[in-house]
Write an enzyme that holds these catalytic residues in place. Structure first.
Site, short mmCIF file in Angstrom:
data_model
loop_
_atom_site.label_atom_id
_atom_site.label_comp_id
_atom_site.label_asym_id
_atom_site.label_seq_id
_atom_site.Cartn_x
_atom_site.Cartn_y
_atom_site.Cartn_z
N ASP A 188 30.22 49.88 51.34
CA ASP A 188 31.54 49.87 50.73
C ASP A 188 31.97 48.41 50.63
O ASP A 188 31.34 47.51 51.19
CB ASP A 188 32.53 50.73 51.53
CG ASP A 188 33.70 51.19 50.65
OD1 ASP A 188 33.95 50.55 49.61
OD2 ASP A 188 34.38 52.16 51.00
C1 BGC Z 1 36.67 52.05 48.48
C2 BGC Z 1 35.58 52.81 47.77
C3 BGC Z 1 35.37 52.26 46.39
C4 BGC Z 1 35.09 50.78 46.49
C5 BGC Z 1 34.79 50.11 45.15
C6 BGC Z 1 36.53 50.56 48.37
O1 BGC Z 1 37.67 49.91 48.82
O2 BGC Z 1 36.69 52.44 49.83
O3 BGC Z 1 35.91 54.17 47.71
O4 BGC Z 1 34.32 52.94 45.75
O5 BGC Z 1 36.23 50.14 47.06
O6 BGC Z 1 35.87 50.04 44.33
#
Ligand code: BGC
Length: 731
Positions: free
Chosen positions: A288
Site C-alpha cells: 500500500d
Molecule cells: C489506500 C489504498 C489505495 C492506495 C492507492 C492508500 O492510501 O489505503 O486503498 O489503493 O492508497 O491510492
C-alpha cells in the site's frame, strides 16, 4: 493463467533483463508534484493536515501545480507501473515505455476504481446489501470497461476487508461484516473485472485489498495494530480473499497494519506461505502507499534499506509510494541479502500479469475509445440506477407513510439532499459533478410535488426558521441526514458514530411540529441509531449510492420501486457497542436479565438493526421449515409467502450454528441466500442445498475441520428473525 507461448515470452524477456531493469519492474510511480508554488510539496501536505491551509486553498494550489511523470525513468526501464486515470497521458507514457525503453516492456497502469470510475455506483457496503451476485458482477464489468477506456488496466479493487467495527471509516469501501456474503461479493467482482476477455477493452487485472486483517484495527482506528488467533484470521478475514483467488484474482495489495506484531508489508507467513503458497495467487503483491517505509516507523526495520530487504524476502513484489526497491534492492542483491530468485519471481509475476492483460500487443487506448469517454453510455447509467435502487434499505415504516402519495406536498430538508458531491461516496475520484443526481433532483425528475428548504446539514448550524417553514408549508417532511462523504473512508475513524452535528435537533423540531416525517440516511458507515430507531417513525438507509442516487431514492419514496435492500452490516444502537456483529462467538454467560452476564449497564445488548435486516412495502411470512439429509449434505426448505398487497422481493437467508465444536463457534453464520420476487398472495418453496463439507471451520493450526455433533439450521428474513431446526450431523 498464461499459454505456453506467453510463458515463453515472459521467460525470454526475463533472460534479457539487467538487474536494474528487473528492479524497475518492481517500482511503481505516480506523478510527483514538483512545483508551481513556493513551498516543497511535503510541507504543503503538512500545511493542509495541520490546518494552515484549507482543502479549498490546497485544491487551488494543486490546480496550478507542475507534475513530473518520470519520463526519463520510464525510458531507462526503471518503472514497472504508473498510477493515473488520464488516457491521453497514459498513451504518452506507454509510448515511451514501449517505443523508447530498451526492452519495450509496457507499463501496468493502476488506479483506485473501487465503486466505479465515471459511472459511480453505490459504495461497497451498500451494494453488498443488495445480496445480488449478478449485480456485483455487472457493476464491476462497467468499471472494468471504463477503466480501460481511461488507460487504467489494473484496478485497486475489490476491497475485501470484512469489517465489524463501524468506527473504522473504511467500512464504507468493503462488503460488510459477513465472510460468506463478502466471499460471494469477492468472486463476482473478480469475474466482473477480469472475466470478459473477449476484447482487451473489457477487462482489467483486479487487486484485492487490503491483505490482510486491516479492518480488525484495534478500537476502529485506521492503521492501528491488529492481533487475532489463526482461527479467526482463517474463518473471518481470509475467506473473501480465498474466494477471489478461486475466481482468478491476479494481484493483491498488502495492508498497512501489523498482524500479531508483523506488518503485513513484510509478513512472510501471510504473503508467501498463505497467499502465494496455499492459496496459489498467480500474480503479484503491491505494497500500500508508502507501506515499505512505514515498516521503519512500525519499528520493525532499521532503515529504508532493511525494510526493502524484509519486504522483498517476505514476498512483496512491487513498491508503491517510496523508491526503496529502486534505491536499495541492487545493493541488497549484491550483498546477498535478497536472492536473484526472489527478484526473478517478483518480476516474472509482474510480467505475467502484463502479458495476461494483452499489454504487449495492445498497449494503447484507441483514439475513438478516448473520444467515447465524453459521455456515459446509457447502459452504464442503467446499471448504476439498478444498483442504487437495490441497495436502499427500508429500516422503519410506521403507519405506512411510505410510499408517498403523489398529491402530497413534500418539504425536503437537510443539505445532503442537494449536494451533488455527497452522492458519490469515499474513494471515487473520476466522477463529474454534472453526472450526479441529488435526492432533490431525483424527486423533481420523478414529478414529485417537492420544495427544498436549505436548513443545515452534518456540519454547522441549523436554520430552525427554515425548518419551521418547511413543516408549515408541506404535507410531509422528507429529511435527508447523515454524514458527509469525507466523514468515512480512509483515515476517517470516529469515536462517536451518531448522526453528527445538530441534525438530530432538526429532526426533533420536525417531530414536535407533528408533521409526518420521513428520514433518509446518507452515510458511509453504519451509524449508531438508538435514538433514531426509538423516535423516528420512518427510516430509509440510502448510504452513498453513486451518480443515480437521487433517482433511486425518489423511486423508493414515491413507490415506483419496492425496496429490497438488506443491511450487510449490523447497525449499532450505540458506538460503545462496537465492534458489534451478528456472528459473534457465544460466551459462557450470554447477556440476559440477570446481573452476571455479558452485557452493558448503560447500553442495550443488541443492535439497532441486525445484519440482513430490511423491510419492504409488502410483508413476507415464513413457514414449513424442513431439513432432509442427503448423502453429502442437507436439503433445507422453507415456504415464503407474500402476505401483503404488492409485489416484492425477499432475501431468504440461511444460517447455521455448530453447537458442539472443538472451538467456540459463532451463534449464527450465513451459509446461503436466495432472492425471490413474489406477487401479492403468492408463495414459493425455497430450497437450499448445504453440503456437509461447508459445515466446517478453520482451527488454530490453519486446518479446515468438520466435526460430528449438534448443528442448528436457521432460515429467515434476517440474522435474528428465523425459523430453526436442530440436526445431529455425522460425517
Ligand atoms: C489506500 C489504498 C489505495 C492506495 C492507492 C492508500 O492510501 O489505503 O486503498 O489503493 O492508497 O491510492
Amino acid at each position: 493463467m498464461l499459454t505456453q507461448t506467453q510463458k515463453n515470452r515472459v521467460e525470454e524477456l526475463l533472460s534479457q533483463m539487467t538487474l536494474d531493469e528487473k528492479i524497475g519492474q518492481m517500482n511503481q510511480e505516480s506523478p510527483s508534484i514538483v512545483g508551481g508554488f513556493d513551498v516543497p510539496f511535503p510541507e504543503l501536505i503538512e500545511m493542509l493536515n495541520d490546518g494552515r491551509i484549507t482543502q479549498e486553498e490546497f485544491g487551488k494550489i494543486m490546480s496550478t501545480a507542475e507534475r513530473d511523470f518520470h519520463e526519463d525513468d520510464i525510458r531507462a526501464g526503471l518503472v514497472g507501473s504508473m498510477m493515473g486515470d488520464d488516457p491521453v497521458k497514459a498513451n504518452e507514457l506507454q509510448k515511451i515505455a514501449v517505443e523508447e525503453s530498451r526492452l519495450g516492456i509496457p507499463l501496468i497502469m493502476g488506479f483506485d476504481v473501487i465503486h466505479g470510475l465515471r459511472t459511480v455506483y453505490p459504495i461497497a457496503i451498500a451494494e453488498a446489501g443488495s445480496f445480488d451476485e449478478n449485480l456485483f458482477e455487472r457493476t464491476a464489468r462497467v468499471a472494468a470497461k471504463e477503466s480501460r477506456a481511461h488507460g487504467i488496466n489494473w484496478n485497486f479493487a475489490p476491497m475485501l476487508d470484512v469489517a465489524r467495527d463501524s468506527r473504522w471509516g473504511r467500512v464504507s469501501e468493503g462488503p460488510g461484516e459477513d465472510p460468506y456474503l463478502a466471499s460471494v461479493f469477492a468472486g463476482a467482482k473478480i469475474r466482473g473485472l477480469q472475466g470478459d476477455r473477449s476484447s482487451v477493452e473489457n477487462y482489467v487485472a483486479a487487486c484485492m485489498k487490503h491483505y490482510i486483517a486491516y479492518s480488525a484495527c484495534e478500537s476502529g482506528r485506521d492503521y492501528n495494530t491488529t492481533s487475532m488467533s489463526v482461527s479467526q484470521l482463517y474463518n473471518v478475514y481470509l475467506p473473501p480473499f480465498r474466494a477471489a483467488v478461486e475466481a482468478g484474482a491476479l494481484t493483491a495489495m498488502a495492508s498497512f497494519n501489523d498482524l500479531n506484531g508483523v506488518p503485513c508489508t513484510v509478513n512472510r507467513w501471510t504473503l508467501r506461505d498463505i497467499l502465494k503458497g496455499s492459496l496459489q495467487m498467480p500474480g503479484f503483491v503491491v505494497s500500500d502507499a508508502n507501506g515499505i517505509r512505514e515498516c521503519v516507523t512500525h519499528g520493525i526495520a532499521e532503515d529504508d534499506a532493511d525494510a526493502g530487504v524484509q519486504a522483498a524476502n517476505a514476498g512483496l513484489d512491487m513498491d508503491m509510494g517510496t523508491h526503496i526497491f529502486r534505491d536499495h534492492l541492487r545493493k541488497a542483491v549484491e550483498d546477498g541479502k535478497v536472492s536473484m530468485d526472489v527478484i526473478d519471481d517478483a518480476v516474472r509475476r509482474i510480467l505475467s500479469v502484463k502479458m495476461w492483460l494483452g499489454l504487449f500487443d495492445h498497449p494503447y487506448v484507441p483514439e475513438e475509445t478516448i473520444r467515447s469517454n465524453a459521455v456515459i453510455p446509457d447502459e452504464h447509467r442503467a446499471v448504476a440506477l439498478e444498483a442504487a435502487k437495490k441497495s436502499i434499505v427500508l429500516l422503519k415504516n410506521e403507519g405506512q407513510v411510505l410510499p408517498l402519495d403523489r398529491s402530497r406536498k413534500i418539504s425536503l430538508i437537510g443539505n445532503l439532499a442537494d449536494m451533488s458531491e455527497e452522492v458519490i461516496g469515499a474513494w471515487a475520484m473520476s466522477w463529474k459533478r454534472e453526472d450526479c443526481v441529488t435526492i432533490r433532483s431525483g424527486l423533481e425528475n420523478a414529478g414529485a410535488n417537492v420544495t427544498y428548504y436549505p436548513c443545515g446539514g452534518p456540519e454547522g448550524e441549523i436554520d430552525f426558521a427554515q425548518v419551521e417553514k418547511a413543516c408549515r408549508e408541506g404535507d410531509v417532511v422528507v429529511a435527508v441526514v447523515g454524514e458527509l462523504v469525507s466523514m468515512s473512508g480512509e483515515a476517517s475513524s470516529k469515536a462517536d458514530t451518531r448522526i453528527p452535528g445538530k441534525q438530530r435537533e432538526m429532526l426533533q423540531a420536525v417531530l414536535e411540529s407533528g408533521k409526518p416525517l420521513v428520514t433518509v440516511l446518507m452515510n458511509g458507515r453504519p451509524l449508531a441509531l438508538k435514538w433514531e430507531k426509538e423516535n423516528l417513525p420512518v427510516l430509509v438507509e440510502a448510504w452513498h449510492l453513486g451518480i443515480e442516487m437521487g433517482n433511486a431514492v425518489a423511486a423508493v419514496l414515491m413507490g415506483d420501486e419496492n425496496p429490497g435492500g438488506r443491511l450487510a452490516s449490523t447497525m449499532p444502537a450505540m458506538t460503545g457497542q462496537c465492534p458489534i456483529y451478528y456472528n459473534h462467538p457465544n460466551t459462557g454467560r450470554p447477556g440476559s436479565k440477570s446481573k452476571f452476564t455479558s452485557k452493558y449497564l448503560d447500553a442495550p445488548l443488541g443492535p439497532a438493526f441486525p445484519f440482513g435486516y430490511g423491510l419492504s412495502y409488502t410483508t413476507f411470512a415464513y413457514s414449513g421449515l424442513t431439513v432432509e439429509e442427503l448423502e453429502d449434505g442437507y436439503q433445507i426448505g422453507v415456504t415464503v409467502k407474500n402476505t401483503g398487497d404488492r409485489t416484492g422481493t425477499e432475501t431468504v437467508q440461511l444460517y447455521m450454528q455448530d453447537v458442539t465444536a472443538s472451538l467456540v463457534r459463532p451463534v449464527r453464520e450465513l451459509r446461503g441466500f436466495r432472492k425471490v420476487t413474489l406477487e401479492a398472495g403468492e408463495e414459493q418453496r425455497v430450497v437450499f442445498l448445504l453440503q456437509k463439507k461447508n459445515l466446517g471451520f478453520w482451527n488454530n493450526q490453519g486446518t479446515y475441520v468438520t466435526e460430528d455433533g449438534l448443528y442448528v439450521f436457521y432460515v429467515g428474513a434476517n440474522s435474528e428473525d428465523c425459523l430453526c431446526e436442530r440436526v445431529m450431523v455425522k460425517f
